[in-house]
Design a protein around this motif. Structure first.
Motif, PDB file in Angstrom:
ATOM      1  N   LEU A 225       0.829  -1.198   0.000  1.00  0.00           N
ATOM      2  CA  LEU A 225       0.000   0.000   0.000  1.00  0.00           C
ATOM      3  C   LEU A 225       0.868   1.255   0.000  1.00  0.00           C
ATOM      4  N   THR A 226       1.978   1.226   0.751  1.00  0.00           N
ATOM      5  CA  THR A 226       2.886   2.372   0.798  1.00  0.00           C
ATOM      6  C   THR A 226       3.516   2.623  -0.563  1.00  0.00           C
ATOM      7  N   VAL A 227       4.001   1.550  -1.202  1.00  0.00           N
ATOM      8  CA  VAL A 227       4.655   1.684  -2.509  1.00  0.00           C
ATOM      9  C   VAL A 227       3.693   2.261  -3.543  1.00  0.00           C
ATOM     10  N   PHE A 228       2.477   1.711  -3.611  1.00  0.00           N
ATOM     11  CA  PHE A 228       1.516   2.189  -4.605  1.00  0.00           C
ATOM     12  C   PHE A 228       1.055   3.609  -4.283  1.00  0.00           C
ATOM     13  N   SER A 229       0.930   3.943  -3.000  1.00  0.00           N
ATOM     14  CA  SER A 229       0.527   5.299  -2.623  1.00  0.00           C
ATOM     15  C   SER A 229       1.605   6.309  -2.996  1.00  0.00           C
ATOM     16  N   GLY A 259      -4.915  13.761  -1.295  1.00  0.00           N
ATOM     17  CA  GLY A 259      -5.373  12.469  -0.797  1.00  0.00           C
ATOM     18  C   GLY A 259      -4.266  11.442  -0.719  1.00  0.00           C
ATOM     19  N   SER A 260      -3.464  11.357  -1.770  1.00  0.00           N
ATOM     20  CA  SER A 260      -2.362  10.387  -1.766  1.00  0.00           C
ATOM     21  C   SER A 260      -1.294  10.783  -0.756  1.00  0.00           C
ATOM     22  N   GLY A 261      -1.113  12.087  -0.535  1.00  0.00           N
ATOM     23  CA  GLY A 261      -0.151  12.535   0.473  1.00  0.00           C
ATOM     24  C   GLY A 261      -0.564  12.103   1.876  1.00  0.00           C
ATOM     25  N   VAL A 262      -1.841  12.257   2.188  1.00  0.00           N
ATOM     26  CA  VAL A 262      -2.350  11.809   3.495  1.00  0.00           C
ATOM     27  C   VAL A 262      -2.201  10.297   3.637  1.00  0.00           C
ATOM     28  N   THR A 263      -2.474   9.568   2.556  1.00  0.00           N
ATOM     29  CA  THR A 263      -2.339   8.110   2.583  1.00  0.00           C
ATOM     30  C   THR A 263      -0.899   7.694   2.855  1.00  0.00           C
ATOM     31  N   VAL A 264       0.045   8.325   2.172  1.00  0.00           N
ATOM     32  CA  VAL A 264       1.461   7.998   2.380  1.00  0.00           C
ATOM     33  C   VAL A 264       1.867   8.274   3.825  1.00  0.00           C
ATOM     34  N   LEU A 265       1.434   9.416   4.370  1.00  0.00           N
ATOM     35  CA  LEU A 265       1.760   9.751   5.762  1.00  0.00           C
ATOM     36  C   LEU A 265       1.225   8.700   6.729  1.00  0.00           C
ATOM     37  N   LEU A 266      -0.033   8.282   6.539  1.00  0.00           N
ATOM     38  CA  LEU A 266      -0.620   7.265   7.411  1.00  0.00           C
ATOM     39  C   LEU A 266       0.096   5.921   7.255  1.00  0.00           C
ATOM     40  N   ARG A 286      -5.395   0.885   8.190  1.00  0.00           N
ATOM     41  CA  ARG A 286      -6.745   0.641   7.662  1.00  0.00           C
ATOM     42  C   ARG A 286      -7.365   1.950   7.183  1.00  0.00           C
ATOM     43  N   THR A 287      -7.136   3.036   7.913  1.00  0.00           N
ATOM     44  CA  THR A 287      -7.625   4.347   7.472  1.00  0.00           C
ATOM     45  C   THR A 287      -7.002   4.738   6.141  1.00  0.00           C
ATOM     46  N   ALA A 288      -5.694   4.458   5.986  1.00  0.00           N
ATOM     47  CA  ALA A 288      -5.015   4.740   4.716  1.00  0.00           C
ATOM     48  C   ALA A 288      -5.640   3.930   3.578  1.00  0.00           C
ATOM     49  N   ALA A 289      -5.951   2.659   3.844  1.00  0.00           N
ATOM     50  CA  ALA A 289      -6.579   1.817   2.822  1.00  0.00           C
ATOM     51  C   ALA A 289      -7.976   2.328   2.486  1.00  0.00           C
ATOM     52  N   LEU A 290      -8.718   2.774   3.489  1.00  0.00           N
ATOM     53  CA  LEU A 290     -10.054   3.321   3.248  1.00  0.00           C
ATOM     54  C   LEU A 290      -9.987   4.573   2.363  1.00  0.00           C
TER      55      LEU A 290
END
Length: 339
Positions: A225-229, A259-266, A286-290
């Motif tokens: 998830l981190t790599v793809f984000s 959005g992707s920046g927040v995902t990477v941070l999480l 899980r929040t990042a995946a959501l």
């Protein structure tokens, strides 16, 4: 003791197996859309009906959905439910695939935003399905009704050890909630009379193989998830840079970048917390995946259409892994209370 809700007199009792069945229906729906688009592309988009008529596959979808309803309303037991899920999923997929024709004046099957519309519809149905089952725990009446349903099906077709054990846990929860002990005892006797059958195929095993249910799976899912984000973030940043150089602006790109920046941070924070075995770390992941599945991927579909499928697959798989692990942690914490 495990907390059990007080008895509910609602006329609508939830089937504890229905959440997995709805998810399976939507999986079949998405698969049907992909197979249909691939088939039409390979065959040059043929028309059924000759030079005068055009029998759109949305009609076949409607027929299959009606057939699913007929099966569900006519027969009792889990087997008819599985048949209805299969027919309904294929039918809904054929119906949803032609949404572009019904939101445009020109009946444009290739309307680009139609893919995003399909995705949003599927995601909303998943959210509603989850909300129905997670907003409150089962009531004693629901526990009792589900155990009775299992016993009824078991008398005719037999029960797996897992189904029998699950039904008896439901009976115990119903008894704790104030259900008549004599009724509980009678249903337990019916369960005891059901013959034992081998474990069968499960939609849960389809969604999440056994090897992907341990702690290692959480680390693998977090890494993917981190790599793809990060990839989505870099792509959005590059696109924004090009837009600024050309003195143009794209709101979708900016939102995607945020959005992707927040995902990477999480993802980074959650991955660090995993090494300390903290529960909040899995919640962060899980929040990042959501955010990925319900926000970032929607924008990806609007821009790339079916090119975003790989990102969706990674986000959905990661969400499944994190959600499963959180449920397992909750069950393990509750074991001492239920002993």
């Amino acid at each position: 003791m495990t907390a059990v809700r007080t008895r509910s007199r609602s006329r609508l009792l939830r089937d504890t197996a229905s959440s997995a069945q709805v998810e399976a229906l939507l999986i079949i729906t998405v698969a049907t859309i992909l197979v249909t688009r691939l088939y039409l592309h390979l065959t040059g988009y043929p028309q059924v009906g000759g030079s005068v008529l055009h029998i759109a596959h949305v009609l076949w979808g409607g027929l299959l959905m009606v057939a699913a309803l007929m099966v569900s309303l006519t027969f009792i037991g889990r087997a008819p439910d599985r048949i209805a899920v299969l027919l309904g999923g294929i039918g809904f997929g054929l119906f949803l695939d032609e949404v572009g024709k019904f939101v445009t004046k020109t009946n444009d099957y290739f309307y680009r935003p139609s893919v995003a519309i399909m995705y949003v519809v599927v995601v909303l149905l998943l959210v509603v399905n989850r909300a129905v089952h997670l907003r409150r725990g089962p009531s004693p009446d629901e526990y009792l009704a589900n155990a009775a349903l299992t016993a009824t099906d078991g008398l005719a077709h037999g029960l797996t050890p897992t189904d029998r054990d699950q039904a008896r846990v439901q009976l115990a929860r119903a008894r704790e909630g104030g259900v008549d002990p004599e009724v509980v005892e009678q249903i337990d006797l019916l369960l005891a009379r059901c013959r034992e059958v081998p474990s069968r195929f499960s939609w849960v095993s389809l969604r999440l193989p056994e090897r992907l249910r341990g702690e290692r799976s959480v680390r693998v899912a977090a890494a993917l998830l981190t790599v793809f984000s990060v990839g989505i973030l870099l792509n959005a940043a590059a696109t924004l840079e090009e837009d600024l150089a050309a003195r143009t602006s794209n709101v979708v790109t900016v939102i995607q970048l945020v959005g992707s920046g927040v995902t990477v941070l999480l993802c980074v924070v959650g991955s660090v917390g995993l090494w300390r075995r903290r529960r909040w770390a899995i919640r962060a992941l899980r929040t990042a995946a959501l955010i990925t599945v319900f926000f970032v991927d929607v924008l990806e579909f609007a821009v790339q259409e079916f090119g975003a499928l790989l990102n969706v697959a990674v986000g959905a798989a990661a969400l499944s892994v994190f959600s499963h692990h959180l449920r397992q942690m909750s069950r393990h914490e509750a074991l001492p209370d239920t002993a």
